[in-house]
Design an enzyme around this catalytic site. Structure first.
Site, short mmCIF file in Angstrom:
data_model
loop_
_atom_site.label_atom_id
_atom_site.label_comp_id
_atom_site.label_asym_id
_atom_site.label_seq_id
_atom_site.Cartn_x
_atom_site.Cartn_y
_atom_site.Cartn_z
N CYS A 230 0.89 -1.16 0.00
CA CYS A 230 0.00 0.00 0.00
C CYS A 230 0.93 1.21 0.00
CB CYS A 230 -0.99 -0.02 1.18
SG CYS A 230 -0.29 0.26 2.81
N HIS B 215 14.59 -13.83 12.63
CA HIS B 215 14.20 -13.78 14.04
C HIS B 215 12.71 -14.06 14.27
CE1 HIS B 215 17.77 -11.11 15.52
NE2 HIS B 215 18.17 -12.13 14.76
N ASN B 216 11.85 -13.57 13.38
CA ASN B 216 10.40 -13.65 13.60
C ASN B 216 9.69 -14.64 12.69
OD1 ASN B 216 10.94 -10.24 13.63
ND2 ASN B 216 10.48 -11.34 15.51
N THR C 167 2.09 3.15 2.39
CA THR C 167 3.11 3.11 3.44
C THR C 167 3.51 1.69 3.84
OG1 THR C 167 1.50 3.08 5.23
CG2 THR C 167 2.26 5.26 4.44
#
Length: 143
Positions: free
Chosen positions: A53, A86-87, A55
């Site tokens: 989108c 990490h995630n 942003t």
């Protein structure tokens, strides 16, 4: 339009694409598109998703409402690397009005090529993210 550039780049590199829309540069109600991508990843129709989108923020919020989705807005390759390693992020959100084409393509490549670290601390933290999401969905209080 950044989306077209990303799709062309992915196809050049042999990735299978399932374009969930929007198909114009006109302003649109992006939540339905973010939901479609997140649903495809959550149900296993896609391994990873990329949403855009202006942003990257709004569409990442939408994607993160879906159980099992860990969407991250990335504005550079360091963020893309760290959110994957990490995630174990499974949806990349890009801000088409924030980053340029070269940066976007570098982020996409980094996001798609970086494996999850499988370090115990990261496995534990991802599990905690999912546990908190499940608790919220089930309307339970967590501490």
């Amino acid at each position: 339009m950044l989306k077209r550039t990303v799709i062309a780049h992915l196809k050049e590199h042999g990735h299978e694409i399932n374009d969930a829309g929007c198909h114009t540069a006109d302003s649109c109600d992006y939540p339905k598109y973010g939901r479609a991508v997140a649903d495809a990843v959550a149900c296993g129709k896609a391994e990873k998703g990329i949403v855009l989108c202006t942003t990257g923020i709004g569409i990442s919020m939408v994607a993160n409402k879906i159980r099992g989705i860990r969407a991250a807005v990335c504005t550079d390759t360091t963020m893309a690397y760290l959110t994957r390693s990490h995630n174990d992020a499974n949806v990349l959100a890009l801000g088409a009005g924030i980053i340029g084409e070269k940066t976007a393509l570098d982020i996409v490549d980094t996001f798609l090529s970086t494996p999850f670290s499988n370090e115990e601390k990261h496995i534990r933290r991802v599990a905690q993210i999912e546990q908190q999401a499940d608790a919220l969905i089930n309307n339970r209080e967590i501490l």
